[in-house]
Scaffold this active site. Structure first.
Site, PDB file in Angstrom:
ATOM      1  N   LYS A   1      43.739 -50.451  74.626  1.00 33.72           N
ATOM      2  CA  LYS A   1      43.060 -50.580  75.925  1.00 33.72           C
ATOM      3  C   LYS A   1      43.354 -49.334  76.749  1.00 33.72           C
ATOM      4  O   LYS A   1      44.454 -49.143  77.263  1.00 33.72           O
ATOM      5  CB  LYS A   1      43.567 -51.821  76.662  1.00 33.72           C
ATOM      6  CG  LYS A   1      42.822 -52.059  77.951  1.00 33.72           C
ATOM      7  CD  LYS A   1      43.815 -52.051  79.110  1.00 33.72           C
ATOM      8  CE  LYS A   1      43.145 -52.118  80.444  1.00 33.72           C
ATOM      9  NZ  LYS A   1      42.414 -50.899  80.787  1.00 33.72           N
TER      10      LYS A   1
ATOM     11  N   GLU B   1      57.092 -47.783  78.738  1.00 30.63           N
ATOM     12  CA  GLU B   1      57.361 -46.443  79.273  1.00 30.63           C
ATOM     13  C   GLU B   1      56.761 -46.406  80.666  1.00 30.63           C
ATOM     14  O   GLU B   1      55.539 -46.401  80.816  1.00 30.63           O
ATOM     15  CB  GLU B   1      56.736 -45.381  78.383  1.00 30.63           C
ATOM     16  CG  GLU B   1      57.339 -45.395  76.982  1.00 30.63           C
ATOM     17  CD  GLU B   1      56.659 -44.393  76.083  1.00 30.63           C
ATOM     18  OE1 GLU B   1      56.276 -44.768  74.975  1.00 30.63           O
ATOM     19  OE2 GLU B   1      56.486 -43.241  76.517  1.00 30.63           O
TER      20      GLU B   1
ATOM     21  N   CYS C   1      54.508 -38.724  84.531  1.00 26.27           N
ATOM     22  CA  CYS C   1      55.582 -39.713  84.704  1.00 26.27           C
ATOM     23  C   CYS C   1      56.905 -39.013  84.954  1.00 26.27           C
ATOM     24  O   CYS C   1      57.751 -39.503  85.686  1.00 26.27           O
ATOM     25  CB  CYS C   1      55.659 -40.596  83.476  1.00 26.27           C
ATOM     26  SG  CYS C   1      55.759 -39.690  81.932  1.00 26.27           S
TER      27      CYS C   1
ATOM     28  N   GLU D   1      57.584 -43.656  93.831  1.00 28.25           N
ATOM     29  CA  GLU D   1      56.783 -42.733  93.018  1.00 28.25           C
ATOM     30  C   GLU D   1      55.442 -42.501  93.717  1.00 28.25           C
ATOM     31  O   GLU D   1      54.707 -43.450  93.976  1.00 28.25           O
ATOM     32  CB  GLU D   1      56.546 -43.327  91.628  1.00 28.25           C
ATOM     33  CG  GLU D   1      55.787 -42.401  90.711  1.00 28.25           C
ATOM     34  CD  GLU D   1      55.541 -43.007  89.331  1.00 28.25           C
ATOM     35  OE1 GLU D   1      55.128 -44.168  89.259  1.00 28.25           O
ATOM     36  OE2 GLU D   1      55.757 -42.285  88.338  1.00 28.25           O
TER      37      GLU D   1
HETATM   38  P1  NAD Z   1      48.977 -48.710  85.692  1.00 29.34           P
HETATM   39  O1  NAD Z   1      50.230 -49.475  85.427  1.00 29.34           O
HETATM   40  O2  NAD Z   1      48.175 -49.069  86.895  1.00 29.34           O
HETATM   41  O3  NAD Z   1      47.965 -48.857  84.472  1.00 29.34           O
HETATM   42  C1  NAD Z   1      48.343 -48.543  83.155  1.00 29.34           C
HETATM   43  C2  NAD Z   1      47.487 -49.339  82.207  1.00 29.34           C
HETATM   44  O4  NAD Z   1      47.779 -50.727  82.381  1.00 29.34           O
HETATM   45  C3  NAD Z   1      45.987 -49.185  82.431  1.00 29.34           C
HETATM   46  O5  NAD Z   1      45.324 -49.218  81.185  1.00 29.34           O
HETATM   47  C4  NAD Z   1      45.652 -50.427  83.248  1.00 29.34           C
HETATM   48  O6  NAD Z   1      44.301 -50.800  83.151  1.00 29.34           O
HETATM   49  C5  NAD Z   1      46.569 -51.445  82.588  1.00 29.34           C
HETATM   50  N1  NAD Z   1      46.861 -52.606  83.437  1.00 29.34           N
HETATM   51  C6  NAD Z   1      46.758 -52.708  84.787  1.00 29.34           C
HETATM   52  N2  NAD Z   1      47.092 -53.960  85.183  1.00 29.34           N
HETATM   53  C7  NAD Z   1      47.404 -54.659  84.059  1.00 29.34           C
HETATM   54  C8  NAD Z   1      47.851 -55.983  83.808  1.00 29.34           C
HETATM   55  N3  NAD Z   1      48.025 -56.855  84.802  1.00 29.34           N
HETATM   56  N4  NAD Z   1      48.123 -56.330  82.548  1.00 29.34           N
HETATM   57  C9  NAD Z   1      47.984 -55.464  81.527  1.00 29.34           C
HETATM   58  N5  NAD Z   1      47.555 -54.188  81.693  1.00 29.34           N
HETATM   59  C10 NAD Z   1      47.264 -53.796  82.944  1.00 29.34           C
HETATM   60  O7  NAD Z   1      49.380 -47.184  85.658  1.00 29.34           O
HETATM   61  P2  NAD Z   1      48.432 -45.941  85.933  1.00 29.34           P
HETATM   62  O8  NAD Z   1      48.202 -45.919  87.405  1.00 29.34           O
HETATM   63  O9  NAD Z   1      47.274 -45.960  85.001  1.00 29.34           O
HETATM   64  O10 NAD Z   1      49.370 -44.738  85.484  1.00 29.34           O
HETATM   65  C11 NAD Z   1      50.325 -44.194  86.316  1.00 29.34           C
HETATM   66  C12 NAD Z   1      51.693 -44.770  86.025  1.00 29.34           C
HETATM   67  O11 NAD Z   1      52.018 -44.599  84.652  1.00 29.34           O
HETATM   68  C13 NAD Z   1      52.792 -44.053  86.793  1.00 29.34           C
HETATM   69  O12 NAD Z   1      53.709 -45.008  87.280  1.00 29.34           O
HETATM   70  C14 NAD Z   1      53.456 -43.177  85.735  1.00 29.34           C
HETATM   71  O13 NAD Z   1      54.770 -42.822  86.009  1.00 29.34           O
HETATM   72  C15 NAD Z   1      53.323 -44.053  84.542  1.00 29.34           C
HETATM   73  N6  NAD Z   1      53.443 -43.263  83.298  1.00 29.34           N
HETATM   74  C16 NAD Z   1      54.589 -43.378  82.563  1.00 29.34           C
HETATM   75  C17 NAD Z   1      54.756 -42.616  81.414  1.00 29.34           C
HETATM   76  C18 NAD Z   1      56.027 -42.714  80.591  1.00 29.34           C
HETATM   77  O14 NAD Z   1      56.014 -42.272  79.463  1.00 29.34           O
HETATM   78  N7  NAD Z   1      57.116 -43.248  81.116  1.00 29.34           N
HETATM   79  C19 NAD Z   1      53.744 -41.745  80.989  1.00 29.34           C
HETATM   80  C20 NAD Z   1      52.589 -41.658  81.757  1.00 29.34           C
HETATM   81  C21 NAD Z   1      52.452 -42.430  82.911  1.00 29.34           C
END
Ligand code: NAD
Length: 489
Positions: free
Chosen positions: A175, A250, A285, A391
């Site tokens: 997804k 992550e 991230c 963040e």
């Molecule tokens: P997000 O958590 O909003 O979304 C990530 C994914 O989860 C998307 O595909 C989203 O559609 C899905 N999602 C959203 N709500 C959900 C739910 N209730 N159940 C299941 N899936 C759901 O994050 P984002 O805004 O897309 O990305 C930014 C975040 O990702 C930042 O916090 C960043 O630090 C983190 N990030 C972490 C890493 C790492 O390796 N630690 C790498 C990249 C990004």
């Protein structure tokens, strides 16, 4: 307007409901394509297709050498597609083309080859228990796995995680983030061209609250790799209790980048700036978003960092000379703007930046709309402020002074996160001392954001759940261990 379709069971299909979502080019703010707004029923069909592919033996029945050969062919195809895929990725999420084309996609191809090598070298062990007993361990695939991807680095996460899951012998349902799905749906064309078994990899496009939530709660999925925010990670953990899923989380970060007075300041200015601002506007991230600076050089360092930040070329991500691109989508743009307001309300001193698209255009920038914020530096003296703790996920750094090594370590560790940390010093003993005490999954000394597929990657505290992607154990994350005891005496 272009249209992209789900990839389920080897077929391209719209959402079963017929609903669509628009996807927006963040460099203009205009919709450029539409993607399926799928739901729980589409996830269910994809899980069934993955289960069929797994059960058929078309993948699990191959020898590890055959699987590795197929993965290497995929790596070659990925590399050869860099120009085409990077344009879709950059258009969809605004990460500058010079990075998607020349670093991320070639890097992903190398990583797939590394994982193919791990598949060929997978080993269990024999354990000496007692005479008459033959005990050994073996690693087995989980079966149907899933991958949930954030919008800031869709293709690198997709290639690395799908390759690891396939190398381990699994089938997978993916997804992507609804704000950046197109490049992943495009990339699935390579599976058709290379004759991968239908249903081995499935991609279901849609919202997190629908498709993501359905994946988290689906009893047919044994493992989820999730990369995204800490809040969403928490929700997935709760939903995953339904069948005690194995999770690799992550999550977010608020990483410190510590500059000691004895550092090579030229290198530190460049490294700290690249750690937060370039190339994709702090949407990393591991972004070094808290800059901790020895009080004796604080004013001088901030002046130099501000001058460096102000010299970064902010603009069209398709232009190879662009230093920093836009915020990837409107919702995140609004979030970053709200933190710019909050910084002022909390009494932080704006050292440089703080401008948004409209202001930049008024100042003569040739931007064509879109979601831009220029590199922003706030000077603060309180690590308890919200802008020091939360963040922001944009090109916004906060700088704090420290008076001793001890205080630098305390400040560095004083957030709920523990993803990454950097330190700049010429003193080798200090480098080791401080590294040992930083509570972070990744520490960089005299560099920042340096990552490699052979080095484990994961977060401490609320930045992850202790699992590690990358490194020599990357396949184990996608497998179940089995211990066998045979009485042979
Ligand atoms: P997000 O958590 O909003 O979304 C990530 C994914 O989860 C998307 O595909 C989203 O559609 C899905 N999602 C959203 N709500 C959900 C739910 N209730 N159940 C299941 N899936 C759901 O994050 P984002 O805004 O897309 O990305 C930014 C975040 O990702 C930042 O916090 C960043 O630090 C983190 N990030 C972490 C890493 C790492 O390796 N630690 C790498 C990249 C990004």
């Amino acid at each position: 307007m272009q249209e992209f379709l789900n990839y389920i069971g080897g077929e391209r299909c719209p959402a079963r409901s017929g609903a669509w979502l628009e996807t927006v080019d963040p460099s203009t703010g205009q919709a450029w394509a539409r993607i399926p707004a799928s739901g729980a029923e589409d996830v269910d069909v994809a899980v069934q297709a993955a289960q069929r592919a797994f059960d058929s033996g078309a993948w699990t029945g191959l020898s590890s050498a055959e699987r590795a050969a197929k993965l290497r062919a995929w790596a070659d195809a990925v590399e050869a597609s860099a120009e085409w895929l990077s344009e879709v990725e950059t258009r969809d999420n605004g990460r500058p083309l010079r990075e998607t084309r020349f670093a991320q996609i070639p890097g992903a191809a190398m990583q797939i080859r590394y994982l193919a090598g791990l598949a060929e070298n997978l080993q269990g062990s024999t354990v000496d228990i007692r005479p008459g007993a033959f005990a050994y361990t073996r690693w087995e695939p989980v079966g149907v796995t899933a991958l949930i991807i954030p919008w800031n680095g869709p293709l690198p996460v997709f290639f690395a995680k799908v390759a690891a899951s396939l190398a381990a012998g699994n089938a997978i349902v993916v997804k992507p983030a609804q704000q950046a799905t197109a490049s992943i749906l495009e990339a699935t064309r390579l599976f058709d061209e290379l004759g991968f078994p239908p249903g081995l990899v499935n991609v279901v496009s849609g919202r997190g609250s629908e498709v993501g939530d359905a994946i988290a709660g689906h009893p047919g999925i044994g493992k989820i790799s999730f990369t995204g925010s800490t809040a969403t990670g928490r929700s997935i953990m709760q939903r995953a209790t339904v069948n005690i899923k194995n999770l690799l989380l992550e999550l977010g970060g608020k990483s410190p980048n510590i500059v000691f007075a004895d550092a090579d300041l030229d290198a530190a200015v460049t490294g700290v700036s690249a750690g937060i601002f370039t190339p994709n506007a702090g949407q990393a991230c591991v972004a070094g978003s808290r800059v901790l600076v020895d009080a004796s050089i604080y004013d001088e360092f901030l002046e130099r960092l501000a001058a460096h930040a102000a010299s970064i070329e902010v603009g069209d991500p398709m232009d190879l000379s662009t230093g920093m691109g836009p915020i990837a989508n409107e919702a995140q743009y609004e979030t970053v703007r709200s933190y710019l307001r909050l910084g002022r309300e909390e009494g932080a001193r704006l050292v440089t930046g703080g401008h948004t698209t409209e202001e930049l255009i008024k100042d003569g920038s040739p931007l064509r709309g879109g979601f831009y914020v220029d590199p922003t530096l706030f000077a603060v003296d309180d690590n308890r402020l919200r802008i020091s703790q939360e963040e922001i996920f944009g090109p916004v750094a906060v700088a704090l002074p420290f008076n001793s090594e001890e205080q630098a370590i305390e400040l560095a560790n004083d957030t709920p996160f523990g993803l990454a940390a950097g330190l700049w010093t010429k003193d080798l003993r200090r480098a080791h001392r401080v590294t040992d005490r930083l509570r972070a999954g990744n520490v960089w000394v005299n560099t920042y954001k340096a990552m490699h597929w052979a080095l484990p990657f994961g977060g401490h505290k609320q930045s992850g759940n202790g699992g590690t992607a990358n490194g020599s154990t990357a396949l184990h994350e996608w497998m179940d261990p089995k211990a066998v005891w045979m009485n042979v005496g």
